[in-house]
Every structure is written in structure tokens, then in C-alpha cells.
Design an enzyme around this catalytic site. Structure first.
Site, short mmCIF file in Angstrom:
data_model
loop_
_atom_site.label_atom_id
_atom_site.label_comp_id
_atom_site.label_asym_id
_atom_site.label_seq_id
_atom_site.Cartn_x
_atom_site.Cartn_y
_atom_site.Cartn_z
CB CYS A 2 -0.88 0.03 1.24
SG CYS A 2 -1.95 -1.38 1.35
NE ARG A 27 5.10 1.55 -1.08
CZ ARG A 27 5.69 1.53 0.10
NH1 ARG A 27 6.90 2.01 0.23
NH2 ARG A 27 5.10 1.04 1.16
CD1 TRP A 76 0.15 -5.83 -3.24
CD2 TRP A 76 0.27 -6.47 -1.09
NE1 TRP A 76 0.79 -7.06 -3.18
CE2 TRP A 76 0.88 -7.47 -1.88
CE3 TRP A 76 0.24 -6.66 0.29
CZ2 TRP A 76 1.43 -8.61 -1.34
CZ3 TRP A 76 0.79 -7.81 0.81
CH2 TRP A 76 1.38 -8.77 0.00
CG ASN A 102 0.00 2.40 3.58
OD1 ASN A 102 -1.00 2.37 2.87
ND2 ASN A 102 1.15 2.93 3.19
N GLY A 103 -1.19 -0.66 6.69
CA GLY A 103 -1.01 -1.41 7.93
C GLY A 103 -2.21 -2.29 8.21
CD GLU A 487 18.67 -13.28 -5.09
OE1 GLU A 487 17.92 -13.73 -4.21
OE2 GLU A 487 18.44 -12.20 -5.67
CE LYS A 491 15.78 -11.42 -7.93
NZ LYS A 491 16.17 -11.44 -6.58
CD GLU A 494 11.98 -12.04 -7.02
OE1 GLU A 494 11.24 -11.69 -6.10
OE2 GLU A 494 13.21 -11.83 -7.02
CG HIS A 510 19.69 -36.69 0.71
ND1 HIS A 510 19.91 -37.96 1.16
CD2 HIS A 510 20.87 -36.03 0.82
CE1 HIS A 510 21.17 -38.08 1.55
NE2 HIS A 510 21.78 -36.91 1.35
CE LYS A 609 13.01 -2.79 -4.39
NZ LYS A 609 13.84 -3.95 -4.75
C1 G6P Z 1 10.22 -8.12 -0.92
C2 G6P Z 1 10.94 -7.87 -2.22
C3 G6P Z 1 12.26 -8.63 -2.24
C4 G6P Z 1 13.10 -8.27 -1.03
C5 G6P Z 1 12.33 -8.50 0.27
C6 G6P Z 1 13.07 -7.92 1.47
O1 G6P Z 1 9.75 -9.42 -0.89
O2 G6P Z 1 10.14 -8.25 -3.32
O3 G6P Z 1 12.97 -8.33 -3.42
O4 G6P Z 1 14.26 -9.03 -1.03
O5 G6P Z 1 11.07 -7.85 0.21
O6 G6P Z 1 13.11 -6.53 1.34
P1 G6P Z 1 14.11 -5.58 2.08
O7 G6P Z 1 13.70 -4.19 1.67
O8 G6P Z 1 13.93 -5.81 3.56
O9 G6P Z 1 15.49 -5.92 1.64
#
Ligand code: G6P
Length: 614
Positions: A2, A27, A76, A102-103, A487, A491, A494, A510, A609
Site C-alpha cells: 500500500c 511498490r 495491496w 497502510n497497515g 537467489e 529471481k 518471481e 536426497h 517491493k
Molecule cells: C520483498 C521484495 C524482495 C526483497 C524483500 C526484502 O519481498 O520483493 O525483493 O528481497 O522484500 O526486502 P528488504 O527491503 O527488507 O530488503
């Protein structure tokens, strides 16, 4: 996640609100809306599901929406589905008091039940709507009550997290904002004020901001602002100058923010390590933690908590800190940390890693550590963010804004900073000067190595094309490159919505190996390091089962070329630093793969984000 934008001043509010909402689009959101005080003293609101463009279409040509004060929101969904009725702003029964939020209000069900008994009529399923009815209720009881006071009393009644902005048709020259555990700042312009959940929303209009702290209420009018707390005590707030320009936050010639941010990594690392390495003697000098450098000598255990990509950077840090500084290190998903009741001892250090500095789970873990009086350190990018302010000490990443939802440059910079921290802590302990100098020298070369990998992006794009048809991928690594494997898989999944799994190569037998056949490619991160031979054996195992193989290997490794279908080379570096290099081709592969599939790489579906709810 949000977003909030509010405006009070002399200009037309709506274009400013919409500009702000667009700056917050990165975001992630699913609906949007605004409410504006019109000339005839009414408040008018419009909301729309989907992109902000839908909201713009709804109001195009509308002359009745002229007003110089308003609030707006990108939602959101958390409580209640993605519908226009659930989009913010929400209004009281008389449609006079409007709020964006927000929240999460935890006790909203009880409050709603009580308010409904008192005759309040709700129009949405949201927790947010309780706030406006509560404010209305306080005003019903005492019509003379100023809006900020009714807001304050309401906030004392609710339990939960909030960043809110409220307007009231009966007090048209006022905008009230408040914060608890959800970021909010004031933009201070010339005769005008903005309120926003993120600095990017105000940048076009002002660079002067005031960050609200938890429990603070701000009152903005056409000719001034004030901040007080829930006990009505006035607070003098410091004005901050935002260093990021709007241009920084734009794509700079790249088709997507994600590509721009991948290519920014050499400079990003340079900025993260600049002035922090003492080459002679191999030491690190971190200004943000200088005041506790001596105290760090007695650190006996480290807890790291983070989410998503930042968590995986922390996992690389675990290998570094244990191998080179000899300090037992535990890395937790921040969302687990609090609930597993971590045991703290004397000599513990807590590290929060977060690009945004606002991730709710990471913040909650940090607060847990603080409550237990553990020394806390933040590795954060966004200056002035909540985690940056609440940790005892910190190291800023200095990589500029990261807009693409899928984190790229934040990861490599976090790993580089963890390497600096390892250097600092290691040299305070058993690490020799020679070793320290070696790490320092190799770290300085990293930007150069990244540039070399980026030159090869054409080959990686071609590879993405070749592997387009596959719907499943396994990413395998060991030791330092196990988090890199995770990672790489993160990537890909996502941004392209293709199934990808990260796995320890030794763990493959395993379970995951059962999936391998000619339709299930594996990506091996196999640089020539201490686990290289084991990785080669694992590659053979996949080869024997006809699984297609992509290998990330050290420049000059000819042996691997015979085993893998495709090889992407990375320059040789110190083992502990390899994940910074091996992750770059994985980012590029995911990027090209997703673009070829027509995915919205900068704003992948369902993701945000900055995740400011738990
Ligand atoms: C969200 C983003 C990720 C990020 C994570 C942690 O899920 O989509 O890309 O790694 O938050 O965010 P931060 O701002 O705490 O690094």
C-alpha cells in the site's frame, strides 16, 4: 504494498496525488483511489481496481473535482478482496471524514461490531473503515472536537499498525496524518505540504522531508504544520534533505528498472565499499559503527534476520563470518525469528539486512532483539528508513534507489558489506594481516569483474532464448554458492512465474534428483573453489539422467565445458566473494527469460517491493 499520498496547498490536488501514486507504483498494488475537498465544501472520491490508469480514465474531463486538499492511496489487499468497495479512501457514515491507511488494525472485528451496534453503516470489508467510523463516533459525542483530537482518541482505541492520512469536510483547511509501524513522511514545500509513505512520491515537488516516528500525529494546514504524540506532547522535528533525484529513480535508457539495476552493480559496489577499505594491513573502516568498534571485540555470536533476497545475502554472510572471523552466526528468516523464541546471551550481536529498511518482519525481529537488549546493527539502503533509525548502529549501502521489485544490486552490495564486516571482525580476531590484505584487494577488484560479466550479457540473452520452452529449473550450489543458487531460483520464479528451485548440490540425491529428466534443466554454480570436485560429481549425476545442464564456471575451466550443455564464465576471485559474481548471470538469465515470456519484470504479479505488513 500500500502507498499513501496526501496534499494540502494552493495547487490542484489531483494531478499531484496521481503523480505521487505513480511514483509509488513500483511498490506493487491492486487498486487505487483518492478523495479531494472540492470548492463547495464537499469531499468527492473516486476509486478503481487495477492500474492507476483506470482511475485516471474514470475522472477524465470531470470539472467537479477541483480542490487543493486531498488524500490518495494504492492498495495491496490484506483484509477484504480486490474490489472497488475495498479500495481506499474510506468514509464515515455521512461521507464527511475520509481516510487512507497502510497497515493492519488487529482489533477491527470487535471495534466494527461495537460501532455497528451504535448504528454505523459499513460499506467495505476492510479493517481500515473502522478508523473513520471511530473518528466519527468521537466527533458525534463531541462535535467541537478538532479532527486531530478525534484521530488521536481513535488511535488510542485501535490496536495494530498504521500510517494514515485523514481529511474532514467540516474542517476543510486541515489534513491529519499519523504513524505506527508503517512508514510516513511529510514533504515540506513552499506554502504546500505533502504526506507520503515513501519519499519517491514527494520528490517531484520537494526534497525537504520530515520523517514521522511511531506514535506521532501531524497536522498540516495551508499555512503550517505541527507534530505531536498520542499524549498531546508537541515534537520538534528535524528537516531532512533527500539526496536522490527524480532522475535517479528513472530508467536511464534501459527498458526496465531491473536491467538498469543489474548494470548499475559495478558502481553500486564501488559506492558500498568506497572509503571503507584500508588496503595496507587489510582492515575495514565503517563510519556508521565506529562508536562500537571496540565493543565488537567481545562479540561471541551473531544473529542475522532478513527477508527474501536480503536473507540470502545474510546466508552468504554466515559462511564468511564463520570461516574468516570465527564467530558462530545464525541466519533467520525474519518472519520466523520472533516465533522461534531465539535465545540471546551476553556478547550477542543482531544484524538486520534490508534494502528498504521498512520490511515489517525484519523490523519486528529487530525490535525483539532490542527488547532483549542485544546490540543491533543495520545493513540498509534507504537512508532514514525505520530499520536504519532503530538499529544502534548501521552501515548504509549507498546504492541509490532500487525500483525493480526483484532485488538485484541490493543483494551484491549487501554481500560486499558483509565481507567488509567480516574483514573488520576477522582482523579484530585471528585473521592475519596477509589474509586481510588479500580480501581487501579482491573486494576492490569486484566491480571490474562484474563489468566483464556484463559485457557477456548477449550470450546470456541467447541462453534464455534457448531454454525458453522449459517450465522447471533446478539451481544447485554448495557452500558460498548455495545461497546464490537459491537467489538464482528466486529471481527466475518471481519474475517469470516459472517453477525454479534452489538446492544444495549435496542434498540433490536426497530428493530433487527424482525430478531430473531431459525436460528438467539444472543450473550448476560451480566455480573452481573448495567444493569444485564435489560439484563436478553432482553434474555427472544429472548428466547420467539426461538433464540439460547450464554451468556457471570459472574463466578458463575447460573440463566443465565437456560436461555441461552451456557454460557461462565468471572471473576468478576469492571463494568467499564468488556469489557476488555468480549471481550476475543468474539475474540476467532470469531477466531475459521473463522479458521473452512477456512478463512485467519490474512489477511481477502478487509481489511488492517493500513488504510493510507481516
Ligand atoms: C520483498 C521484495 C524482495 C526483497 C524483500 C526484502 O519481498 O520483493 O525483493 O528481497 O522484500 O526486502 P528488504 O527491503 O527488507 O530488503
Amino acid at each position: 504494498m500500500c502507498g499513501i499520498v496526501g496534499y494540502i496547498g494552493t495547487k490542484r490536488a489531483i494531478p499531484i496525488l496521481l503523480d505521487g501514486l505513480k511514483a509509488l507504483e513500483y511498490r506493487g498494488y491492486d487498486s487505487s483511489g483518492f478523495a479531494v475537498l472540492t470548492k463547495n465544501g464537499n469531499i468527492k472520491s473516486e476509486r478503481a481496481v487495477g492500474k492507476i490508469m483506470n482511475l485516471e480514465e474514470k475522472i477524465s474531463g470531470r470539472e467537479d473535482l477541483f480542490g487543493t486538499c486531498g488524500i490518495s492511496h494504492t492498495r495491496w489487499a490484506t483484509h477484504g478482496g480486490v474490489t472497488e468497495a475495498n479500495a481506499h479512501p474510506h468514509a464515515d457514515c455521512r461521507q464527511e471524514i475520509w481516510a487512507v491507511h497502510n497497515g493492519i488494525i488487529e482489533n477491527y472485528k470487535e471495534l466494527r461490531r461495537d460501532l455497528e451496534k451504535l448504528g454505523h453503516k459499513f460499506r467495505s470489508e476492510t479493517d481500515t473503515e473502522t478508523i473513520v467510523h471511530l473518528i466519527e463516533e468521537f466527533k458525534n459525542k463531541n462535535p467541537e472536537l478538532p479532527l486531530e483530537e478525534a484521530v488521536r482518541l481513535s488511535l488510542l482505541t485501535i490496536r495494530g499498525t498504521y500510517g494514515i492520512a485523514v481529511i474532514d469536510a467540516r474542517e476543510p483547511k486541515k489534513l491529519v496524518a499519523a504513524r505506527n509501524f508503517s512508514p510516513l513522511l511529510l514533504g515540506i514545500g513552499d506554502g504546500e505540504y505533502l504526506v507520503a509513505s515513501d519519499a519517491s512520491a514527494v520528490l517531484k515537488y520537494t526534497k525537504q522531508v520530515i520523517y514521522l516516528d511511531d506514535g506521532e500525529i501531524a497536522v498540516l494546514s495551508h499555512d503550517g504544520h505541527s507534530v505531536h504524540d498520542l499524549k498531546r506532547k508537541n515534537h520538534e522535528k528535524k528537516l531532512h534533505e533527500i539526496e536522490w533525484s527524480l532522475e535517479d529513480a528513472q530508467k536511464g535508457g534501459h527498458p526496465h528498472f531491473m536491467r538498469k539495476e543489474i548494470f548499475e552493480q559495478p558502481e553500486a559496489i564501488e559506492n558500498s565499499i568506497r572509503g571503507r577499505i584500508v588496503a595496507k594491513g587489510g582492515r575495514a573502516k565503517l563510519g556508521g559503527i565506529a562508536e562500537i568498534t571496540d565493543r565488537l571485540k567481545s562479540v561471541r555470536r551473531i544473529h542475522v534476520a532478513a527477508c527474501g533476497t536480503a536473507y540470502l545475502a545474510g546466508r552468504v554472510g554466515e559462511y564468511m563470518l564463520e570461516e574468516y572471523a570465527g564467530i558462530p552466526t545464525e541466519v533467520d528468516l525474519a518472519s520466523e525469528f520472533r516465533y522461534r523464541k531465539p535465545v540471546f546471551c551476553d556478547g550477542d550481536l543482531f544484524i538486520a539486512v534490508s534494502q528498504s529498511g521498512e520490511t515489517a518482519d525484519t523490523l519486528a525481529a529487530l525490535r525483539e532483539a532490542k527488547e532483549k537488549s542485544v546490540l543491533t546493527l543495520g545493513i540498509v539502503n534507504v537512508v532514514g528508513s525505520t530499520i536504519a533509525r532503530e538499529t544502534d548502529v548501521g552501515v548504509y549501502q549507498h546504492i541509490g534507489p532500487e525500483i525493480g521489485v526483484a532485488s538485484t544490486k541490493a543483494f551484491t552490495s549487501q554481500v560486499a558489506i558483509l565481507a567488509l564486516l567480516t574483514l573488520l571482525l576477522g582482523r579484530q580476531r585471528e585473521m592475519s594481516g596477509v589474509m586481510g590484505e588479500r580480501i581487501a584487494a579482491e573486494l576492490k577488484k569486484i566491480p571490474l569483474h562484474i563489468r566483464a560479466i556484463l559485457k557477456n550479457s548477449g550470450q546470456i540473452a541467447a541462453l534464455a532464448q534457448k531454454y525458453q520452452k522449459y517450465e522447471n529449473f533446478l539451481y544447485l550450489g554448495r557452500k558460498y554458492n548455495l545461497p546464490a543458487a537459491h537467489e538464482g531460483a528466486l529471481k527466475l520464479k518471481e519474475i517469470s512465474y516459472v517453477h525454479a528451485e534452489g538446492c544444495g548440490a549435496g542434498e540433490m540425491k536426497h530428493g530433487p534428483i527424482a525430478m531430473i529428466d531431459e525436460n528438467f534443466p539444472s543450473v550448476f554454480i560451480a566455480p573452481q573453489d573448495s567444493v569444485y570436485d564435489k560439484m563436478i560429481s553432482n553434474i555427472e549425476e544429472v548428466r547420467a539422467r539426461k538433464g540439460p545442464i547450464i554451468a556457471i564456471a570459472t574463466q578458463g575451466d575447460e573440463k566443465i565445458r565437456e560436461l555441461a550443455d552451456d557454460v557461462i564464465y565468471i572471473p576468478k576471485t576469492l571463494e568467499m566473494l564468488t556469489p557476488i559474481l555468480s549471481v550476475i548471470p543468474l539475474q540476467l538469465f532470469a531477466y531475459h527469460f521473463a522479458v521473452l515470456r512477456g512478463c512485467d519484470v519490474d512489477k511481477p504479479r502478487n509481489l511488492a517491493k517493500s513488504v510493510t505488513v507481516e
